[in-house]
Design a protein around this motif. Structure first.
Motif, PDB file in Angstrom:
ATOM      1  N   GLY A   1       0.816  -1.215   0.000  1.00 49.98           N
ATOM      2  CA  GLY A   1       0.000   0.000   0.000  1.00 49.98           C
ATOM      3  C   GLY A   1       0.845   1.257   0.000  1.00 49.98           C
ATOM      4  O   GLY A   1       0.531   2.225  -0.696  1.00 49.98           O
ATOM      5  N   GLY A   2       1.935   1.255   0.777  1.00 46.91           N
ATOM      6  CA  GLY A   2       2.837   2.415   0.788  1.00 46.91           C
ATOM      7  C   GLY A   2       3.488   2.636  -0.568  1.00 46.91           C
ATOM      8  O   GLY A   2       3.597   3.764  -1.047  1.00 46.91           O
ATOM      9  N   ALA A   3       3.915   1.555  -1.193  1.00 48.51           N
ATOM     10  CA  ALA A   3       4.534   1.665  -2.520  1.00 48.51           C
ATOM     11  C   ALA A   3       3.509   2.136  -3.561  1.00 48.51           C
ATOM     12  O   ALA A   3       3.823   2.965  -4.424  1.00 48.51           O
ATOM     13  CB  ALA A   3       5.128   0.322  -2.935  1.00 48.51           C
ATOM     14  N   LEU A   4       2.286   1.612  -3.475  1.00 45.48           N
ATOM     15  CA  LEU A   4       1.241   2.036  -4.417  1.00 45.48           C
ATOM     16  C   LEU A   4       0.889   3.515  -4.236  1.00 45.48           C
ATOM     17  O   LEU A   4       0.683   4.231  -5.220  1.00 45.48           O
ATOM     18  CB  LEU A   4      -0.019   1.189  -4.236  1.00 45.48           C
ATOM     19  N   LEU A   5       0.835   3.952  -2.984  1.00 45.24           N
ATOM     20  CA  LEU A   5       0.534   5.355  -2.727  1.00 45.24           C
ATOM     21  C   LEU A   5       1.639   6.253  -3.275  1.00 45.24           C
ATOM     22  O   LEU A   5       1.360   7.303  -3.877  1.00 45.24           O
ATOM     23  CB  LEU A   5       0.343   5.590  -1.231  1.00 45.24           C
ATOM     24  N   SER A   6       2.891   5.857  -3.092  1.00 48.39           N
ATOM     25  CA  SER A   6       4.007   6.644  -3.643  1.00 48.39           C
ATOM     26  C   SER A   6       3.951   6.695  -5.164  1.00 48.39           C
ATOM     27  O   SER A   6       4.152   7.749  -5.770  1.00 48.39           O
ATOM     28  CB  SER A   6       5.340   6.042  -3.196  1.00 48.39           C
ATOM     29  N   ALA A   7       3.683   5.565  -5.783  1.00 48.67           N
ATOM     30  CA  ALA A   7       3.604   5.515  -7.248  1.00 48.67           C
ATOM     31  C   ALA A   7       2.436   6.358  -7.761  1.00 48.67           C
ATOM     32  O   ALA A   7       2.573   7.088  -8.755  1.00 48.67           O
ATOM     33  CB  ALA A   7       3.466   4.077  -7.723  1.00 48.67           C
ATOM     34  N   ALA A   8       1.297   6.279  -7.076  1.00 49.35           N
ATOM     35  CA  ALA A   8       0.142   7.065  -7.505  1.00 49.35           C
ATOM     36  C   ALA A   8       0.399   8.557  -7.347  1.00 49.35           C
ATOM     37  O   ALA A   8      -0.017   9.359  -8.191  1.00 49.35           O
ATOM     38  CB  ALA A   8      -1.085   6.652  -6.699  1.00 49.35           C
ATOM     39  N   THR A   9       1.094   8.938  -6.291  1.00 53.68           N
ATOM     40  CA  THR A   9       1.428  10.345  -6.084  1.00 53.68           C
ATOM     41  C   THR A   9       2.332  10.856  -7.195  1.00 53.68           C
ATOM     42  O   THR A   9       2.135  11.959  -7.711  1.00 53.68           O
ATOM     43  CB  THR A   9       2.096  10.532  -4.710  1.00 53.68           C
TER      44      THR A   9
END
Length: 77
Positions: A25-33
């Motif tokens: 989830g942290g990696a996905l949030l960073s990528a989405a940002t």
């Protein structure tokens, strides 16, 4: 297929994955940002450059020259 349907079909499974696995989830949030922010920066630069280079009817904006003209005009009045 409408864009909203496609975005829901992508976002819901990714959201469930992020909820179940916090590290992912942290990696996905960073990528989405990054995907959200990066296209805006070049667009901002392009619009600013076009604003200075292209004459808009009824607008006397020309960047630094316009500011200099406005300041000189204000002091000469």
């Amino acid at each position: 297929m409408p864009a909203i349907v496609l975005s829901v079909l992508i976002a819901v499974p990714l959201g469930r994955l992020a909820y179940r696995h916090p590290r992912v989830g942290g990696a996905l949030l960073s990528a989405a940002t990054l995907l959200y922010a990066i296209p805006a920066l070049p667009l901002l630069i392009i619009i600013s450059t076009l604003r200075v280079l292209i004459a808009v009817p009824g607008d006397d904006y020309r960047g630094v020259d316009a500011v200099r003209h406005r300041i000189d005009g204000a002091y000469r009045r």
